[in-house]
Scaffold this motif. Sequence first.
Motif, PDB file in Angstrom:
ATOM      1  N   THR A 178      34.735  23.210  38.725  1.00  0.00           N
ATOM      2  CA  THR A 178      34.083  23.607  40.260  1.00  0.00           C
ATOM      3  C   THR A 178      33.458  22.178  40.542  1.00  0.00           C
ATOM      4  O   THR A 178      34.029  21.666  41.839  1.00  0.00           O
ATOM      5  CB  THR A 178      32.836  24.386  40.402  1.00  0.00           C
ATOM      6  N   TYR A 179      32.850  21.881  39.746  1.00  0.00           N
ATOM      7  CA  TYR A 179      32.263  20.523  40.504  1.00  0.00           C
ATOM      8  C   TYR A 179      33.196  19.409  40.482  1.00  0.00           C
ATOM      9  O   TYR A 179      33.411  18.624  41.241  1.00  0.00           O
ATOM     10  CB  TYR A 179      31.284  19.816  39.281  1.00  0.00           C
ATOM     11  N   ASP A 180      34.326  19.489  39.172  1.00  0.00           N
ATOM     12  CA  ASP A 180      35.356  18.261  39.167  1.00  0.00           C
ATOM     13  C   ASP A 180      36.080  18.601  40.536  1.00  0.00           C
ATOM     14  O   ASP A 180      36.224  17.003  40.877  1.00  0.00           O
ATOM     15  CB  ASP A 180      35.588  18.778  38.246  1.00  0.00           C
ATOM     16  N   ARG A 203      22.242  17.181  33.226  1.00  0.00           N
ATOM     17  CA  ARG A 203      23.765  17.236  32.484  1.00  0.00           C
ATOM     18  C   ARG A 203      23.738  16.761  31.475  1.00  0.00           C
ATOM     19  O   ARG A 203      24.113  16.497  30.488  1.00  0.00           O
ATOM     20  CB  ARG A 203      24.156  17.215  33.962  1.00  0.00           C
ATOM     21  N   HIS A 247      21.538  15.526  43.703  1.00  0.00           N
ATOM     22  CA  HIS A 247      22.735  15.477  43.165  1.00  0.00           C
ATOM     23  C   HIS A 247      22.644  14.312  42.236  1.00  0.00           C
ATOM     24  O   HIS A 247      22.885  14.851  40.791  1.00  0.00           O
ATOM     25  CB  HIS A 247      23.186  14.938  43.851  1.00  0.00           C
ATOM     26  N   HIS A 269      32.607  22.495  33.530  1.00  0.00           N
ATOM     27  CA  HIS A 269      32.634  21.204  35.491  1.00  0.00           C
ATOM     28  C   HIS A 269      33.492  21.878  36.085  1.00  0.00           C
ATOM     29  O   HIS A 269      33.811  20.608  36.976  1.00  0.00           O
ATOM     30  CB  HIS A 269      31.102  20.298  35.621  1.00  0.00           C
ATOM     31  N   ARG A 302      27.656  21.079  48.679  1.00  0.00           N
ATOM     32  CA  ARG A 302      28.825  22.156  47.750  1.00  0.00           C
ATOM     33  C   ARG A 302      28.327  21.513  46.380  1.00  0.00           C
ATOM     34  O   ARG A 302      28.245  22.369  45.349  1.00  0.00           O
ATOM     35  CB  ARG A 302      29.885  21.788  48.180  1.00  0.00           C
ATOM     36  N   ALA A 303      28.654  19.706  45.875  1.00  0.00           N
ATOM     37  CA  ALA A 303      28.537  19.950  45.047  1.00  0.00           C
ATOM     38  C   ALA A 303      26.888  19.295  44.128  1.00  0.00           C
ATOM     39  O   ALA A 303      27.103  20.552  42.839  1.00  0.00           O
ATOM     40  CB  ALA A 303      28.712  18.005  44.941  1.00  0.00           C
ATOM     41  N   ALA A 311      27.075  23.028  42.920  1.00  0.00           N
ATOM     42  CA  ALA A 311      28.352  23.493  41.688  1.00  0.00           C
ATOM     43  C   ALA A 311      27.548  22.811  40.318  1.00  0.00           C
ATOM     44  O   ALA A 311      28.173  24.110  38.973  1.00  0.00           O
ATOM     45  CB  ALA A 311      30.001  23.338  42.118  1.00  0.00           C
ATOM     46  N   LEU A 312      26.984  22.025  40.847  1.00  0.00           N
ATOM     47  CA  LEU A 312      26.683  21.076  38.814  1.00  0.00           C
ATOM     48  C   LEU A 312      25.589  21.817  38.821  1.00  0.00           C
ATOM     49  O   LEU A 312      25.116  22.327  37.757  1.00  0.00           O
ATOM     50  CB  LEU A 312      26.103  19.576  39.568  1.00  0.00           C
ATOM     51  N   ARG A 363      30.583  13.110  44.051  1.00  0.00           N
ATOM     52  CA  ARG A 363      29.270  12.162  42.946  1.00  0.00           C
ATOM     53  C   ARG A 363      28.470  11.610  43.575  1.00  0.00           C
ATOM     54  O   ARG A 363      27.983  12.069  44.220  1.00  0.00           O
ATOM     55  CB  ARG A 363      30.083  11.601  42.087  1.00  0.00           C
TER      56      ARG A 363
END
Length: 78
Positions: A32-34, A17, A10, A30, A52-53, A56-57, A39
């Motif tokens: 969905t990520y936000d 990014r 992650h 982002h 999930r994060a 999404a990222l 974090r």
Amino acid sequence: MKKQELIHLHGLLAQVRDHYQQQMETNIEHETYDELGVRPTSIHKSKTEHKRAVFALANGITSELEIVDEQPVSAAAD
């Protein structure tokens, strides 16, 4: 994959990014990520939330790369 390894991945994706945004002088959307609110530093979050994060990222980064890849390239040599 262990939770610690997932958190490390992650963090690496977040660095990719950030580096890409600096190099291309752009912002990657982002939403969905936000919305997830997870974090790499959120070590109290569950393994599932980090997974999930990460997805999404990764999807946000690859989507941006696809957009850049679709732009026409000039035929002139450097």
